[in-house]
Design a protein around this motif. Structure first.
Motif, short mmCIF file in Angstrom:
data_model
loop_
_atom_site.label_atom_id
_atom_site.label_comp_id
_atom_site.label_asym_id
_atom_site.label_seq_id
_atom_site.Cartn_x
_atom_site.Cartn_y
_atom_site.Cartn_z
N CYS A 175 0.20 5.57 1.73
CA CYS A 175 -1.56 4.83 2.26
C CYS A 175 -2.16 5.62 3.40
N ASP A 219 0.69 -0.82 0.06
CA ASP A 219 0.35 -0.01 0.16
C ASP A 219 0.94 0.95 0.00
N ALA A 275 -2.42 3.92 9.73
CA ALA A 275 -2.39 2.59 9.44
C ALA A 275 -2.61 0.96 9.85
N LEU A 290 2.98 -1.55 4.61
CA LEU A 290 3.29 -0.24 4.25
C LEU A 290 3.53 1.13 4.56
N ASP A 347 4.74 5.02 3.92
CA ASP A 347 3.91 6.78 3.14
C ASP A 347 5.29 7.36 4.35
N TRP A 387 -7.24 1.88 1.71
CA TRP A 387 -7.22 1.13 0.62
C TRP A 387 -6.78 -0.82 1.07
N SER A 388 -5.64 -0.60 1.84
CA SER A 388 -5.05 -1.81 2.33
C SER A 388 -6.31 -2.39 3.67
N GLY A 441 -4.09 3.83 5.93
CA GLY A 441 -4.41 2.73 5.02
C GLY A 441 -5.68 2.29 4.69
#
Length: 442
Positions: free
Chosen positions: A274, A271, A309, A298, A300, A279-280, A277
């Motif tokens: 992210c 991701d 996230a 993740l 970022d 989406w994931s 988070g």
């Protein structure tokens, strides 16, 4: 008992003054009559100087015929922004008129199935309030928070009436006692209107709730809602990326049969950018419903975002690890073809026309890494939220990124912004989000 206390920071509404009239040059009304809501300064018969930024204006054609009510700004290239084309609605930014506009906007979100989940209540021109963003966050305890952004001088001047209209909307739903309001004018786009960014502030607090660790309800990709922790005071945008909801649902449907590369191994998700988070977390929930184990990496640049996230994806049963990195140069250490699913959802890499060349190169650089890292038989979801980056150019970047890695990408779906970010065919500037979903080397 309902509270009708004055909102913090609310200012008295100025006395009504006679509205100034602007006329267009002969022939300059064609685009406007076709529905476009903006007038540029060079389309006006006379100079727009002499008004206060954001002052309400009546627009007429060259012959003096009424065209619209809106507001002007002599310091902006976009001199006039339309609020209504109804000649009888001479005060469209009054509290009463705004309350009706918000009621209409709410009806569209209910129609779209978003009544019981957080959503964007007002999306600027598409909801007839150019320069105004309002996100409605539903909190896990039953409260609601309106996050308001005034991008333009006209909306900045209208904030007192906007607050009153939100109060009326909440009272109509018997929810005012459980309603908070924050002002998120901490955005650089205000500078285009001669406005300075301001620190985020609470206009109406929610007792006992730490908005920097708010738990909000987001429409689930499969059904119901999912809780996310996020920061509604200083987080990106107004705290969450509400525009991706439909794309997440689309990806969840299209990739519902995705399996790990090897049986009994977890499904590996990368991701990128992210944030918290979203989406994931949603995809983990869907894959766990099918009985799959999920490992999420993740990535970022923000440590605070990665912390949130991690909480969010692990709340749905994923194993997670984090990489604090700039995705443009921080992915080279990851091994080739090591992920089953990659989400690439960067922030806007093209802010203005001067950024087009460098931004396109950045999208290419990032997606080249994506196609290096995805395994054969895996799936890629790649997005761009740069309004100036046309979809045809984004397609070219995706094709070139795949070809650089000698990968075969078969695009099985494409998405756009969610229904709470409605689009107007006559206003292409409001269409900005692009999402492409592919299988790779299938």
């Amino acid at each position: 008992m309902r509270s009708h206390a004055k909102l913090k920071g609310q200012m008295p509404t100025p006395m009504t003054q006679k509205k100034k009239v602007w006329r267009l040059k002969s022939g300059a009304d064609r685009r406007f009559r076709a529905g476009h809501p903006w007038i540029y300064s060079n389309e006006l018969l006379e100079s727009p100087k002499g008004i206060a930024p954001g002052e309400e204006i009546e627009l007429q054609d060259a012959g003096g015929k009424f065209l619209a009510h809106g507001y002007g700004n002599p310091s902006s290239l976009i001199a006039f922004r339309t609020v209504t084309r109804d000649s009888t609605n001479s005060e469209p930014l009054s509290a009463a008129a705004l309350a009706q506009t918000f009621t209409n906007a709410k009806a569209l979100r209910i129609l779209a199935g978003l009544k019981d989940a957080s959503h964007r209540l007002c999306f600027g021109e598409a909801d007839r309030l150019p320069g105004l963003i309002i996100d409605r966050y539903l909190l896990s305890g039953g409260e609601q928070l309106f996050a308001v952004q005034a991008h333009t001088a006209g909306m900045d001047r209208s904030l007192p009436n906007i607050y009153k209209a939100l109060e009326a909307l909440a009272i109509a739903g018997d929810a005012w006692d459980r309603t908070g309001i924050v002002l998120r004018n901490d955005i650089n786009i205000r500078k285009l209107e001669g406005l300075e960014p301001e620190p985020a502030r609470t206009v109406r607090p929610l007792a006992g709730i730490d908005l920097t660790k708010a738990r909000i309800l987001i429409l689930g990709a499969l059904s119901g809602t999912i809780e996310f922790e996020t920061d509604l005071l200083e987080g990106q945008k107004t705290g969450f990326f509400l525009d991706q909801g439909s794309n997440i649902q689309l990806a969840t449907r299209k990739l519902s049969n995705l399996l790990p590369e090897k049986p009994k191994e977890p499904l590996k998700i990368l991701d990128l950018c992210c944030y918290v988070g979203q989406w994931s977390t949603q995809l983990t929930h869907a894959f766990r419903q099918r009985g799959l184990q999920v490992d999420v990496t993740l990535v970022d640049a923000s440590a605070a975002a990665l912390e949130r996230a991690t909480k969010n994806v692990e709340s749905q049963g994923a194993q997670s690890k984090v990489m604090k990195a700039n995705v443009l140069d921080g992915l080279t250490g990851l091994p080739d073809r090591s992920f089953d699913l990659i989400i690439c959802d960067p922030p806007a890499l093209i802010k203005g026309r001067k950024d087009l060349h460098a931004g396109a190169h950045a999208y290419l650089q990032l997606n080249t890494q994506v196609f290096r890292l995805i395994r054969a038989g895996g799936a890629v979801v790649s997005c761009s939220c740069s309004a100036l980056f046309e979809e045809a150019h984004f397609q070219q970047v995706l094709a070139k990124a795949a070809n650089r890695n000698h990968r075969r990408a078969q695009w099985i779906a494409r998405g756009s912004q969610g229904p709470d970010h409605p689009m107007l065919t006559e206003f292409p500037e409001g269409q900005y989000l692009k999402c492409w979903i592919s299988g790779v080397d299938c």
